[in-house]
Structures are given as structure tokens and as C-alpha cells.
Design a protein around this motif. Structure first.
Motif, PDB file in Angstrom:
ATOM      1  N   GLN A  32       1.328  -1.523   0.231  1.00 26.22           N
ATOM      2  CA  GLN A  32       0.278   0.448  -0.091  1.00 26.22           C
ATOM      3  C   GLN A  32       0.688   1.106  -0.341  1.00 26.22           C
ATOM      4  O   GLN A  32       0.363   2.231  -0.737  1.00 26.22           O
ATOM      5  N   GLU A  33       1.519   1.432   0.337  1.00 24.47           N
ATOM      6  CA  GLU A  33       2.634   2.673   0.871  1.00 24.47           C
ATOM      7  C   GLU A  33       3.990   2.597  -0.884  1.00 24.47           C
ATOM      8  O   GLU A  33       3.405   3.576  -1.169  1.00 24.47           O
ATOM      9  N   GLU A  37       3.182   5.646  -3.340  1.00 22.51           N
ATOM     10  CA  GLU A  37       4.806   6.730  -3.950  1.00 22.51           C
ATOM     11  C   GLU A  37       4.272   6.538  -5.509  1.00 22.51           C
ATOM     12  O   GLU A  37       4.510   7.298  -6.099  1.00 22.51           O
ATOM     13  N   VAL A  38       4.307   5.348  -6.062  1.00 25.39           N
ATOM     14  CA  VAL A  38       3.618   5.513  -7.289  1.00 25.39           C
ATOM     15  C   VAL A  38       2.303   6.571  -7.738  1.00 25.39           C
ATOM     16  O   VAL A  38       2.856   7.363  -8.633  1.00 25.39           O
ATOM     17  N   ILE A  42       3.247   9.528 -10.327  1.00 23.72           N
ATOM     18  CA  ILE A  42       2.303  10.049 -11.513  1.00 23.72           C
ATOM     19  C   ILE A  42       1.484  10.639 -11.351  1.00 23.72           C
ATOM     20  O   ILE A  42       1.422  12.468 -11.942  1.00 23.72           O
ATOM     21  N   GLU A  43       0.947  11.323 -10.316  1.00 22.25           N
ATOM     22  CA  GLU A  43       0.206  12.766  -9.723  1.00 22.25           C
ATOM     23  C   GLU A  43       0.938  13.800 -10.407  1.00 22.25           C
ATOM     24  O   GLU A  43       1.233  15.140 -10.742  1.00 22.25           O
ATOM     25  N   LYS A  44       2.647  13.737  -9.378  1.00 25.78           N
ATOM     26  CA  LYS A  44       3.740  14.714 -10.568  1.00 25.78           C
ATOM     27  C   LYS A  44       3.623  15.231 -11.920  1.00 25.78           C
ATOM     28  O   LYS A  44       3.802  16.252 -11.790  1.00 25.78           O
ATOM     29  N   LEU A  45       3.848  13.763 -12.042  1.00 22.47           N
ATOM     30  CA  LEU A  45       4.410  14.120 -13.904  1.00 22.47           C
ATOM     31  C   LEU A  45       2.504  14.915 -14.175  1.00 22.47           C
ATOM     32  O   LEU A  45       2.784  16.000 -14.894  1.00 22.47           O
ATOM     33  N   ARG A  46       1.510  14.601 -13.739  1.00 23.62           N
ATOM     34  CA  ARG A  46       0.537  15.297 -14.188  1.00 23.62           C
ATOM     35  C   ARG A  46       0.309  16.322 -14.143  1.00 23.62           C
ATOM     36  O   ARG A  46      -0.411  16.968 -14.402  1.00 23.62           O
ATOM     37  N   LEU A  84      10.953   3.336 -10.082  1.00 25.13           N
ATOM     38  CA  LEU A  84       9.854   3.114  -9.110  1.00 25.13           C
ATOM     39  C   LEU A  84       9.015   1.590  -9.457  1.00 25.13           C
ATOM     40  O   LEU A  84       8.913   0.387  -9.159  1.00 25.13           O
ATOM     41  N   MET A  85       9.141   1.820 -11.633  1.00 23.23           N
ATOM     42  CA  MET A  85       8.019   0.479 -11.224  1.00 23.23           C
ATOM     43  C   MET A  85       8.993  -0.664 -11.902  1.00 23.23           C
ATOM     44  O   MET A  85       8.844  -1.918 -11.696  1.00 23.23           O
TER      45      MET A  85
END
Length: 112
Positions: A32-33, A37-38, A42-46, A84-85
């Protein structure tokens, strides 16, 4: 630590199930943690994409130093997501990312 399977699409979406067999997605196993983080990356990129697309009247588009700053910020975020991926990915996902050469290319671009 309990890990679940998630799929990250090239559009920057995180899904709990594989949604489209024709769309290449990266399968990861995350706690979950780690999932949070992922999602944060993703939100940072968006958010950066949104700023770049909707800041039509900014004079920063003509300021090379500012443009380079945005480009470097975006490269850093993309590198972070692929890292991360790769870290959380299945063997197939790790192999795909290795074959793409994206980590070494982005790592080279993020070093200043």
C-alpha cells in the motif's frame, strides 16, 4: 508485507486490473505504501503536464532557463516513475524497461 498486483499504463494511470490487452502496461507488485509512492509520482507528472498545457499566457515559454528547469523537472519525475516500476516490477516488466534502455537514458539526462 502484503503486495498486490497493479498495472501502470503509458498514459500514467494505475489500475488494479489489466484494462486493455492492446495497451502495453507495466505490471508491478506493490505494498500500500509503495502504491501511494507510485501514485504520488504519477500525480507529479500530471501536474507538470497540466501547467505546461494551460499556461498559455506565460512569458516563461520564451525564457530558456525556465523552459530547461521545467524539462529537467519532468525528466526527473519520469526517471523516478520508471525507477519505481523497475524496482516493483515483475520479471517481465523489468525486462521490458531494461530493453527500452529508458533508465540509463533518463539517468544520463537527469545528471547535471
Amino acid at each position: 508485507m502484503v503486495r498486490e498486483t497493479y498495472y501502470v499504463t503509458p498514459k500514467g494511470e494505475l489500475h488494479e486490473t489489466k484494462i486493455d490487452n492492446q495497451l502495453n502496461s507495466f505490471e508491478i507488485r506493490a505494498s500500500q505504501e509503495e502504491k501511494m509512492e507510485v501514485e504520488r509520482v504519477i500525480e507529479k507528472l500530471r501536474s507538470q503536464k497540466y501547467v505546461q498545457q494551460n499556461d498559455f499566457f506565460s512569458l516563461n515559454h520564451f525564457n530558456e532557463k525556465e523552459v530547461d528547469s521545467h524539462r529537467n523537472w519532468t525528466d526527473d519525475a519520469i526517471y523516478e516513475l520508471y525507477r519505481l516500476m523497475h524496482q516493483l516490477g515483475t520479471d517481465k516488466t523489468k525486462r521490458q524497461i531494461d530493453e527500452m534502455g529508458v533508465l540509463s537514458a533518463l539517468n544520463h539526462n537527469t545528471k547535471r
